[in-house]
Scaffold this motif. Sequence first.
Motif, PDB file in Angstrom:
ATOM      1  N   ALA A 202      16.687 -26.289 -42.302  1.00 38.91           N
ATOM      2  CA  ALA A 202      16.781 -25.136 -41.405  1.00 38.91           C
ATOM      3  C   ALA A 202      16.363 -23.875 -42.163  1.00 38.91           C
ATOM      4  O   ALA A 202      17.164 -22.946 -42.344  1.00 38.91           O
ATOM      5  CB  ALA A 202      18.194 -25.010 -40.849  1.00 38.91           C
ATOM      6  N   ASP A 203      15.122 -23.839 -42.616  1.00 33.81           N
ATOM      7  CA  ASP A 203      14.591 -22.645 -43.255  1.00 33.81           C
ATOM      8  C   ASP A 203      13.163 -22.456 -42.771  1.00 33.81           C
ATOM      9  O   ASP A 203      12.671 -23.198 -41.906  1.00 33.81           O
ATOM     10  CB  ASP A 203      14.652 -22.749 -44.780  1.00 33.81           C
ATOM     11  N   ASP A 204      12.477 -21.456 -43.326  1.00 37.10           N
ATOM     12  CA  ASP A 204      11.143 -21.145 -42.841  1.00 37.10           C
ATOM     13  C   ASP A 204      10.175 -22.297 -43.067  1.00 37.10           C
ATOM     14  O   ASP A 204       9.337 -22.601 -42.217  1.00 37.10           O
ATOM     15  CB  ASP A 204      10.614 -19.889 -43.528  1.00 37.10           C
ATOM     16  N   LYS A 205      10.290 -22.955 -44.212  1.00 40.90           N
ATOM     17  CA  LYS A 205       9.385 -24.062 -44.495  1.00 40.90           C
ATOM     18  C   LYS A 205       9.651 -25.240 -43.559  1.00 40.90           C
ATOM     19  O   LYS A 205       8.724 -25.882 -43.074  1.00 40.90           O
ATOM     20  CB  LYS A 205       9.528 -24.476 -45.956  1.00 40.90           C
ATOM     21  N   GLY A 206      10.911 -25.511 -43.305  1.00 43.38           N
ATOM     22  CA  GLY A 206      11.240 -26.569 -42.360  1.00 43.38           C
ATOM     23  C   GLY A 206      10.772 -26.238 -40.958  1.00 43.38           C
ATOM     24  O   GLY A 206      10.305 -27.106 -40.208  1.00 43.38           O
ATOM     25  N   GLU A 207      10.883 -24.955 -40.581  1.00 45.68           N
ATOM     26  CA  GLU A 207      10.451 -24.546 -39.249  1.00 45.68           C
ATOM     27  C   GLU A 207       8.938 -24.702 -39.102  1.00 45.68           C
ATOM     28  O   GLU A 207       8.438 -25.113 -38.052  1.00 45.68           O
ATOM     29  CB  GLU A 207      10.861 -23.088 -38.996  1.00 45.68           C
ATOM     30  N   LYS A 208       8.225 -24.364 -40.165  1.00 48.62           N
ATOM     31  CA  LYS A 208       6.775 -24.550 -40.125  1.00 48.62           C
ATOM     32  C   LYS A 208       6.421 -26.026 -39.952  1.00 48.62           C
ATOM     33  O   LYS A 208       5.531 -26.391 -39.178  1.00 48.62           O
ATOM     34  CB  LYS A 208       6.141 -24.015 -41.406  1.00 48.62           C
ATOM     35  N   PHE A 209       7.127 -26.880 -40.667  1.00 45.65           N
ATOM     36  CA  PHE A 209       6.886 -28.322 -40.567  1.00 45.65           C
ATOM     37  C   PHE A 209       7.124 -28.812 -39.134  1.00 45.65           C
ATOM     38  O   PHE A 209       6.299 -29.527 -38.561  1.00 45.65           O
ATOM     39  CB  PHE A 209       7.810 -29.052 -41.543  1.00 45.65           C
ATOM     40  N   VAL A 210       8.223 -28.391 -38.546  1.00 47.17           N
ATOM     41  CA  VAL A 210       8.566 -28.835 -37.193  1.00 47.17           C
ATOM     42  C   VAL A 210       7.547 -28.317 -36.182  1.00 47.17           C
ATOM     43  O   VAL A 210       7.046 -29.072 -35.338  1.00 47.17           O
ATOM     44  CB  VAL A 210       9.990 -28.372 -36.820  1.00 47.17           C
ATOM     45  N   GLN A 211       7.231 -27.046 -36.248  1.00 46.85           N
ATOM     46  CA  GLN A 211       6.312 -26.470 -35.270  1.00 46.85           C
ATOM     47  C   GLN A 211       4.919 -27.078 -35.375  1.00 46.85           C
ATOM     48  O   GLN A 211       4.285 -27.362 -34.353  1.00 46.85           O
ATOM     49  CB  GLN A 211       6.249 -24.954 -35.458  1.00 46.85           C
ATOM     50  N   THR A 212       4.455 -27.292 -36.593  1.00 52.99           N
ATOM     51  CA  THR A 212       3.131 -27.890 -36.761  1.00 52.99           C
ATOM     52  C   THR A 212       3.085 -29.306 -36.212  1.00 52.99           C
ATOM     53  O   THR A 212       2.140 -29.694 -35.506  1.00 52.99           O
ATOM     54  CB  THR A 212       2.726 -27.899 -38.245  1.00 52.99           C
ATOM     55  N   LEU A 213       4.110 -30.103 -36.525  1.00 45.45           N
ATOM     56  CA  LEU A 213       4.133 -31.479 -36.027  1.00 45.45           C
ATOM     57  C   LEU A 213       4.256 -31.527 -34.505  1.00 45.45           C
ATOM     58  O   LEU A 213       3.569 -32.307 -33.844  1.00 45.45           O
ATOM     59  CB  LEU A 213       5.294 -32.251 -36.663  1.00 45.45           C
ATOM     60  N   GLU A 214       5.135 -30.711 -33.945  1.00 42.80           N
ATOM     61  CA  GLU A 214       5.308 -30.724 -32.491  1.00 42.80           C
ATOM     62  C   GLU A 214       4.009 -30.355 -31.791  1.00 42.80           C
ATOM     63  O   GLU A 214       3.668 -30.925 -30.741  1.00 42.80           O
ATOM     64  CB  GLU A 214       6.428 -29.774 -32.080  1.00 42.80           C
ATOM     65  N   ASP A 215       3.274 -29.415 -32.338  1.00 40.71           N
ATOM     66  CA  ASP A 215       2.000 -29.031 -31.740  1.00 40.71           C
ATOM     67  C   ASP A 215       1.002 -30.178 -31.801  1.00 40.71           C
ATOM     68  O   ASP A 215       0.328 -30.487 -30.814  1.00 40.71           O
ATOM     69  CB  ASP A 215       1.450 -27.797 -32.463  1.00 40.71           C
ATOM     70  N   LYS A 216       0.921 -30.855 -32.942  1.00 42.07           N
ATOM     71  CA  LYS A 216       0.001 -31.983 -33.065  1.00 42.07           C
ATOM     72  C   LYS A 216       0.456 -33.157 -32.204  1.00 42.07           C
ATOM     73  O   LYS A 216      -0.366 -33.883 -31.640  1.00 42.07           O
ATOM     74  CB  LYS A 216      -0.127 -32.407 -34.532  1.00 42.07           C
ATOM     75  N   PHE A 217       1.754 -33.364 -32.118  1.00 43.88           N
ATOM     76  CA  PHE A 217       2.263 -34.446 -31.270  1.00 43.88           C
ATOM     77  C   PHE A 217       1.847 -34.238 -29.820  1.00 43.88           C
ATOM     78  O   PHE A 217       1.393 -35.171 -29.137  1.00 43.88           O
ATOM     79  CB  PHE A 217       3.787 -34.509 -31.364  1.00 43.88           C
ATOM     80  N   SER A 218       2.011 -33.034 -29.319  1.00 42.61           N
ATOM     81  CA  SER A 218       1.681 -32.765 -27.919  1.00 42.61           C
ATOM     82  C   SER A 218       0.190 -32.949 -27.662  1.00 42.61           C
ATOM     83  O   SER A 218      -0.212 -33.346 -26.562  1.00 42.61           O
ATOM     84  CB  SER A 218       2.116 -31.348 -27.537  1.00 42.61           C
ATOM     85  N   GLN A 219      -0.640 -32.678 -28.671  1.00 38.47           N
ATOM     86  CA  GLN A 219      -2.077 -32.855 -28.510  1.00 38.47           C
ATOM     87  C   GLN A 219      -2.475 -34.320 -28.447  1.00 38.47           C
ATOM     88  O   GLN A 219      -3.533 -34.646 -27.904  1.00 38.47           O
ATOM     89  CB  GLN A 219      -2.823 -32.174 -29.661  1.00 38.47           C
ATOM     90  N   HIS A 220      -1.647 -35.199 -28.983  1.00 36.16           N
ATOM     91  CA  HIS A 220      -2.003 -36.622 -29.059  1.00 36.16           C
ATOM     92  C   HIS A 220      -1.055 -37.505 -28.260  1.00 36.16           C
ATOM     93  O   HIS A 220      -0.995 -38.720 -28.478  1.00 36.16           O
ATOM     94  CB  HIS A 220      -2.024 -37.078 -30.523  1.00 36.16           C
ATOM     95  N   GLY A 221      -0.323 -36.943 -27.340  1.00 40.64           N
ATOM     96  CA  GLY A 221       0.504 -37.761 -26.458  1.00 40.64           C
ATOM     97  C   GLY A 221       1.737 -38.339 -27.089  1.00 40.64           C
ATOM     98  O   GLY A 221       2.216 -39.394 -26.666  1.00 40.64           O
TER      99      GLY A 221
END
Length: 852
Positions: A202-221
């Motif tokens: 629960a820090d900035d680096k973790g938030e970046k990891f989550v947001q980046t993955l969620e964005d890529k996940f949504s792009q690939h179903g």
Amino acid sequence: MEASSSAMLKKYQHVLSLAFAVQEINGNPKILPNITLGFHIYDSHFDAQITYQNTLNLLFNLMKTVLNYNCGSQKNPVAVIGGFDSETSLHVATILGIYKIPQSLVILFGLQEGEVLRAVEIPRDSVSGRELRWRIQMHRRVDRGRSLRSGERADISGKAVSDVTQLSSLYRMVPNEAHQYTGIVRLLLHFQWKWVGIMAMADDKGEKFVQTLEDKFSQHGICTAFTHRMPTQSNILGVVAFLDRFMNMTLFLSSTHVNVCVVSADTHMMLDLQVVLNLVERDMKPIGKVWVMTAHWDFSLEPFLQFLDIQVFHGTLSFAIHSTEVQGFPHFLQTQNPYSDTDGFIRVFWEQAFKCVFPTTIRKGSEGSCTGWEKLENLPGPFFEMSMTSQSYSIYNAVYAVAEALHARHSSRTRHGARDHEDHLKRLQSTAFQLHPFLRSVSFNNSAGDKVFFDEKGELVAGFDIINWITFPNKSFLRVKVGSLDPQAQSDGKFSINDRIIAWHSKFTQVKPLALCNDNCQPGYSRKRKEGKPFCCYDCASCPKGKISNQKDMDDCFNCPEDQYPNSGRNQCLPKKLNFLSYNETLGTSLVVLALSLSLITALVLGIFIKHRNTPIVKANNRNLTYTLLVSLLLCFLCSLLFIGQPQILNCQLRQTTFGVIFSVAVSSVLAKTITVVLAFMATKPGSKMRKWVGTRMANSVVFCCSLVQASICVVWLSTDPPFPDVDVQSVSEEIIMECNEGSAKMFYYILGYMGFLALVSFIVAFFARKLPDIFNEAKFITFSMLMFCTVWVSFVPTYLSTKGKNMVAVEVFSILASSAGLLGCIFSPKCYIIVLRPELNSKEQLKKRNK
């Protein structure tokens, strides 16, 4: 060479890989001949203040630090290799950038934090589970508090790392972070894992990891089933709430049915996860999941594996910076002993690793004393590995990168005529910043055969290995390389994985785990979205009629190709059968037999009339018209054979036109016969002028003129828009109708209409002449035959239009045979009866009697 690294004992192999690389280079006459490299190792203690202090000590003095003053030091630093902690490395880079000293960073994407629990030793059997959790938490809080007292904040390092390429003096010995995100997505898609969890700090680096993955996940179903952020703790007053959050996460992980979890596996994250898993082991049923770890993670980096059953990580898939086994390194490790002078940490490591002590005077053989004969290869894998890990491999390459750059610079100066070696060495030491051009362009093959070079951003151009972790009850493990991600390869070779050698967690009984929100929609069904649910959660709807789905989880059903049709399960397309009236099927064979039989009967009747051509009954009704009618009827029966068989160009063009012309001749002959009867009666009246019309000329003219009109229509049809072979794939779902397209449908109906007109005229004339005195009542027979003819063709039209395929052709063939047989039977059967069975009636005397 100087090296600054947090020399934590659990990372002791990294220290040894550094020493091994320096030893190899110094022993290689082809690299930096007559120049000996050395190194110093500094511990940052994960503290910004100590990091800055040690960096300044490195540059200026061993004792009291005086900026820009270097007196009596034998250190000549030209490059610095940073540690795995991004925050520490960036603190070092801040100072080094001022003095233009290159720093080759071994940093994992700026996501990995420092090793906070570097030296904690807590025997599992000496403390309770609650006390264990308390000690872990307290130790972590103290380290974080020390960092805060130095005035540093986690979000500062997170921001700095994201902009790491702006530091011109900083080089990264790891691939670009984006490649790992791509690899995670490719891995999930390969196994069709669409319902996964994400765990990070629960820090900035973790938030970046989550947001980046969620964005890529949504792009690939891919859907995110849950996102858990491990809590951070810096206040002693919040310990209870902190542990409550751990307990809540423990309950969730033990109850959720999500089988796959992607973890940002930095040190703090894995520490917290181990705490959670320890809680699960003590109070709940075991967790069986597929953990997908980032490249930060390595069993050898985890200090609390002794308190955890590592079987929970059996079957884990992790990314690792691509590495290759370096020959000579295992032997180098085997030669290490407490008395070697490789570095200054060996005794400290030895005591912790083998749980012994070095007294002032070693008492050999005494219990608890280090003998010096202990072997590193006997240590368990989670504590120390004899094969070079990917992190150690990065350090190894970093040393060689700097050495190759120094060698290139040395060779360049030598070519430009340096006066003597000593002067050149001094210039080399005083102008370390001149190393940058050579380090940026460095490119070499290391001793393991891998090519090492940087891109324009100062990042290592390399890929990742995909590792399958196989654990054993004795806390040993195996790393099995099961795949790779190579960004430099062609598109079809960038990602590869071997499913067959992957060992899964025992929960999945060696069957590939499923990671879906619900069961797959089987072939024959399509996905139907659930309202209010993520797009990975759906219902299954059966495909509509005429459509199929031949794969799992299809978004929509689709139509089969035109030459195929759906099966009953609507999950497969079957080839359509060809539909045409064939000689080989029962209907076709029956019609052929019927047509030939009627043709034979017609030929027999013609033969009878020819044989008895001089008898009164044959001569009485215009012998030539009778022959013409019989021949046309014979041809009508035979022309029906043109309708049977697969449609071809020739028979398509001939069958309707031939049928139309021949039938017109037959009907015209009947009309001529009827007219002949009427004229013959009218000519018998005294003074009648109709005698001149009675004769063969008039009858032949009627047949010729009526047939000529039909023939003209057929010629126009064939000249403008003739029939042609065609297929109909739409009318019947399971068949391809092979038919003759009539071309101009109007011309076809003109032919039928004209025949109907002739038949109607013949019927009317014959109807009015039916009571005229006729010896053989031919007019009456013609009336019956025309009535049958018209009935057949009137019923033909609606039947023809309401059928398809071979049935439509069969209707036309049957109509031709029936109407022709009606003419043959009604007109000629009474005459044949007299000629064959009652020849005594076929005489002039009988004709005279019948007239009287």
